[in-house]
Design a protein around this motif. Structure first.
Motif, PDB file in Angstrom:
ATOM      1  N   ILE A   7     -63.510   1.619 -41.642  1.00 46.43           N
ATOM      2  CA  ILE A   7     -63.581   1.206 -43.051  1.00 46.43           C
ATOM      3  C   ILE A   7     -62.345   1.705 -43.792  1.00 46.43           C
ATOM      4  CG2 ILE A   7     -64.830   1.460 -45.236  1.00 46.43           C
ATOM      5  CD1 ILE A   7     -67.416   1.646 -43.546  1.00 46.43           C
ATOM      6  N   LYS A   8     -62.058   2.985 -43.651  1.00 47.06           N
ATOM      7  CA  LYS A   8     -60.888   3.553 -44.323  1.00 47.06           C
ATOM      8  C   LYS A   8     -59.599   2.900 -43.838  1.00 47.06           C
ATOM      9  CE  LYS A   8     -62.819   8.110 -45.295  1.00 47.06           C
ATOM     10  NZ  LYS A   8     -62.703   9.556 -45.047  1.00 47.06           N
ATOM     11  N   ARG A   9     -59.490   2.714 -42.520  1.00 45.77           N
ATOM     12  CA  ARG A   9     -58.283   2.124 -41.931  1.00 45.77           C
ATOM     13  C   ARG A   9     -58.076   0.698 -42.437  1.00 45.77           C
ATOM     14  NH1 ARG A   9     -57.628  -0.448 -36.405  1.00 45.77           N
ATOM     15  NH2 ARG A   9     -59.867  -0.258 -36.500  1.00 45.77           N
ATOM     16  N   THR A  10     -59.148  -0.085 -42.479  1.00 43.20           N
ATOM     17  CA  THR A  10     -59.061  -1.471 -42.916  1.00 43.20           C
ATOM     18  C   THR A  10     -58.661  -1.557 -44.388  1.00 43.20           C
ATOM     19  OG1 THR A  10     -60.683  -2.170 -41.280  1.00 43.20           O
ATOM     20  CG2 THR A  10     -60.356  -3.634 -43.172  1.00 43.20           C
ATOM     21  N   CYS A  11     -59.295  -0.757 -45.207  1.00 41.29           N
ATOM     22  CA  CYS A  11     -58.972  -0.780 -46.642  1.00 41.29           C
ATOM     23  C   CYS A  11     -57.527  -0.362 -46.891  1.00 41.29           C
ATOM     24  CB  CYS A  11     -59.937   0.113 -47.415  1.00 41.29           C
ATOM     25  SG  CYS A  11     -61.596  -0.589 -47.523  1.00 41.29           S
ATOM     26  N   LYS A  12     -57.086   0.650 -46.189  1.00 41.26           N
ATOM     27  CA  LYS A  12     -55.712   1.120 -46.351  1.00 41.26           C
ATOM     28  C   LYS A  12     -54.716   0.069 -45.863  1.00 41.26           C
ATOM     29  CE  LYS A  12     -52.626   4.931 -45.272  1.00 41.26           C
ATOM     30  NZ  LYS A  12     -52.471   6.222 -44.613  1.00 41.26           N
ATOM     31  N   GLU A  13     -54.965  -0.485 -44.685  1.00 43.18           N
ATOM     32  CA  GLU A  13     -54.044  -1.439 -44.084  1.00 43.18           C
ATOM     33  C   GLU A  13     -53.910  -2.725 -44.886  1.00 43.18           C
ATOM     34  OE1 GLU A  13     -53.686  -3.938 -39.918  1.00 43.18           O
ATOM     35  OE2 GLU A  13     -54.691  -1.994 -39.892  1.00 43.18           O
ATOM     36  N   PHE A  14     -55.007  -3.200 -45.462  1.00 41.47           N
ATOM     37  CA  PHE A  14     -54.997  -4.474 -46.166  1.00 41.47           C
ATOM     38  C   PHE A  14     -55.034  -4.330 -47.689  1.00 41.47           C
ATOM     39  CE2 PHE A  14     -56.493  -5.523 -41.907  1.00 41.47           C
ATOM     40  CZ  PHE A  14     -55.621  -6.551 -41.578  1.00 41.47           C
ATOM     41  N   GLY A  15     -54.924  -3.103 -48.180  1.00 44.53           N
ATOM     42  CA  GLY A  15     -54.876  -2.871 -49.624  1.00 44.53           C
ATOM     43  C   GLY A  15     -56.159  -3.261 -50.346  1.00 44.53           C
ATOM     44  N   LEU A  16     -57.299  -2.927 -49.744  1.00 49.52           N
ATOM     45  CA  LEU A  16     -58.594  -3.277 -50.324  1.00 49.52           C
ATOM     46  C   LEU A  16     -59.324  -2.028 -50.817  1.00 49.52           C
ATOM     47  CD1 LEU A  16     -59.829  -5.576 -47.416  1.00 49.52           C
ATOM     48  CD2 LEU A  16     -59.017  -6.353 -49.634  1.00 49.52           C
ATOM     49  N   THR A  17     -60.171  -2.222 -51.799  1.00 49.31           N
ATOM     50  CA  THR A  17     -61.101  -1.158 -52.177  1.00 49.31           C
ATOM     51  C   THR A  17     -62.333  -1.306 -51.293  1.00 49.31           C
ATOM     52  OG1 THR A  17     -62.261  -2.507 -53.826  1.00 49.31           O
ATOM     53  CG2 THR A  17     -60.320  -1.254 -54.589  1.00 49.31           C
ATOM     54  N   TYR A  18     -63.152  -0.281 -51.259  1.00 48.61           N
ATOM     55  CA  TYR A  18     -64.402  -0.368 -50.492  1.00 48.61           C
ATOM     56  C   TYR A  18     -65.268  -1.501 -51.029  1.00 48.61           C
ATOM     57  CZ  TYR A  18     -63.206   4.271 -48.661  1.00 48.61           C
ATOM     58  OH  TYR A  18     -62.587   5.332 -48.060  1.00 48.61           O
ATOM     59  N   LYS A  19     -65.279  -1.650 -52.337  1.00 47.10           N
ATOM     60  CA  LYS A  19     -66.085  -2.694 -52.962  1.00 47.10           C
ATOM     61  C   LYS A  19     -65.585  -4.079 -52.550  1.00 47.10           C
ATOM     62  CE  LYS A  19     -67.741  -4.411 -57.390  1.00 47.10           C
ATOM     63  NZ  LYS A  19     -67.779  -4.227 -58.834  1.00 47.10           N
ATOM     64  N   GLN A  20     -64.266  -4.271 -52.531  1.00 46.58           N
ATOM     65  CA  GLN A  20     -63.711  -5.561 -52.123  1.00 46.58           C
ATOM     66  C   GLN A  20     -64.054  -5.869 -50.667  1.00 46.58           C
ATOM     67  OE1 GLN A  20     -59.664  -4.571 -53.176  1.00 46.58           O
ATOM     68  NE2 GLN A  20     -59.665  -6.041 -54.872  1.00 46.58           N
ATOM     69  N   LEU A  21     -63.896  -4.873 -49.812  1.00 44.16           N
ATOM     70  CA  LEU A  21     -64.238  -5.066 -48.400  1.00 44.16           C
ATOM     71  C   LEU A  21     -65.710  -5.434 -48.265  1.00 44.16           C
ATOM     72  CD1 LEU A  21     -63.613  -4.977 -45.373  1.00 44.16           C
ATOM     73  CD2 LEU A  21     -64.096  -2.515 -45.447  1.00 44.16           C
ATOM     74  N   THR A  34     -70.548   4.847 -48.893  1.00 46.60           N
ATOM     75  CA  THR A  34     -71.248   5.941 -48.206  1.00 46.60           C
ATOM     76  C   THR A  34     -70.803   6.044 -46.749  1.00 46.60           C
ATOM     77  OG1 THR A  34     -73.179   5.693 -49.643  1.00 46.60           O
ATOM     78  CG2 THR A  34     -73.519   6.816 -47.539  1.00 46.60           C
ATOM     79  N   MET A  35     -70.734   4.905 -46.080  1.00 47.45           N
ATOM     80  CA  MET A  35     -70.351   4.915 -44.664  1.00 47.45           C
ATOM     81  C   MET A  35     -68.892   5.300 -44.462  1.00 47.45           C
ATOM     82  SD  MET A  35     -72.451   1.732 -43.122  1.00 47.45           S
ATOM     83  CE  MET A  35     -73.281   0.919 -44.477  1.00 47.45           C
ATOM     84  N   ALA A  36     -68.052   4.982 -45.435  1.00 42.63           N
ATOM     85  CA  ALA A  36     -66.643   5.370 -45.342  1.00 42.63           C
ATOM     86  C   ALA A  36     -66.505   6.883 -45.412  1.00 42.63           C
ATOM     87  CB  ALA A  36     -65.844   4.715 -46.461  1.00 42.63           C
ATOM     88  N   GLY A  37     -67.454   7.536 -46.064  1.00 47.24           N
ATOM     89  CA  GLY A  37     -67.417   8.988 -46.204  1.00 47.24           C
ATOM     90  C   GLY A  37     -67.915   9.737 -44.986  1.00 47.24           C
ATOM     91  N   LYS A  38     -68.486   9.026 -44.027  1.00 43.65           N
ATOM     92  CA  LYS A  38     -68.974   9.679 -42.815  1.00 43.65           C
ATOM     93  C   LYS A  38     -67.786  10.217 -42.023  1.00 43.65           C
ATOM     94  CE  LYS A  38     -73.284   7.380 -41.708  1.00 43.65           C
ATOM     95  NZ  LYS A  38     -73.983   6.663 -40.648  1.00 43.65           N
ATOM     96  N   SER A  39     -67.841  11.459 -41.665  1.00 43.43           N
ATOM     97  CA  SER A  39     -66.726  12.068 -40.952  1.00 43.43           C
ATOM     98  C   SER A  39     -66.632  11.618 -39.502  1.00 43.43           C
ATOM     99  CB  SER A  39     -66.831  13.590 -41.010  1.00 43.43           C
ATOM    100  OG  SER A  39     -68.038  14.017 -40.413  1.00 43.43           O
ATOM    101  N   ASP A  40     -67.754  11.190 -38.916  1.00 40.97           N
ATOM    102  CA  ASP A  40     -67.721  10.806 -37.503  1.00 40.97           C
ATOM    103  C   ASP A  40     -67.319   9.352 -37.286  1.00 40.97           C
ATOM    104  OD1 ASP A  40     -69.972   9.421 -38.318  1.00 40.97           O
ATOM    105  OD2 ASP A  40     -71.349  10.423 -36.949  1.00 40.97           O
ATOM    106  N   GLY A  41     -67.251   8.559 -38.360  1.00 41.80           N
ATOM    107  CA  GLY A  41     -66.839   7.174 -38.249  1.00 41.80           C
ATOM    108  C   GLY A  41     -67.848   6.280 -37.557  1.00 41.80           C
ATOM    109  N   GLU A  42     -69.051   6.766 -37.333  1.00 41.45           N
ATOM    110  CA  GLU A  42     -70.095   6.000 -36.636  1.00 41.45           C
ATOM    111  C   GLU A  42     -70.658   4.929 -37.564  1.00 41.45           C
ATOM    112  OE1 GLU A  42     -72.132   4.819 -33.446  1.00 41.45           O
ATOM    113  OE2 GLU A  42     -70.781   6.525 -33.425  1.00 41.45           O
TER     114      GLU A  42
END
Length: 81
Positions: A7-21, A34-42
């Motif tokens: 989630i974080k990688r996609t938003c960063k790479e494509f210039g999106l907010t979590y809401k937009q994604l 919430t899921m973007a905040g998970k440290s394990d990325g699961e």
């Protein structure tokens, strides 16, 4: 070893907010946040697949746009002769 958070990688790479994604893949913005905040990325399989398909779509759109730019440039060069 921690998994990369797609989630974080996609938003960063494509210039999106979590809401937009979230809106683009049909999920709730709060859930993605919430899921973007998970440290394990699961992530759930459906969510991960949705993001992968959306990433592929964005990449293909960019490639198509680049091809169109190239096509137009070639067309201009050929008509200038």
């Amino acid at each position: 070893m921690a998994r990369e958070n797609v989630i974080k990688r996609t938003c960063k790479e494509f210039g999106l907010t979590y809401k937009q994604l979230a809106e683009c893949i049909g999920y709730n913005g709060d859930s993605i946040n919430t899921m973007a905040g998970k440290s394990d990325g699961e992530l759930s399989v459906p969510l991960k697949k949705s993001i992968e398909l959306y990433r592929e779509t964005l990449t293909l759109k960019q490639q198509l746009q680049n091809t169109q730019v190239l096509k137009n440039a070639i067309k201009v060069l050929l008509t200038e002769e």
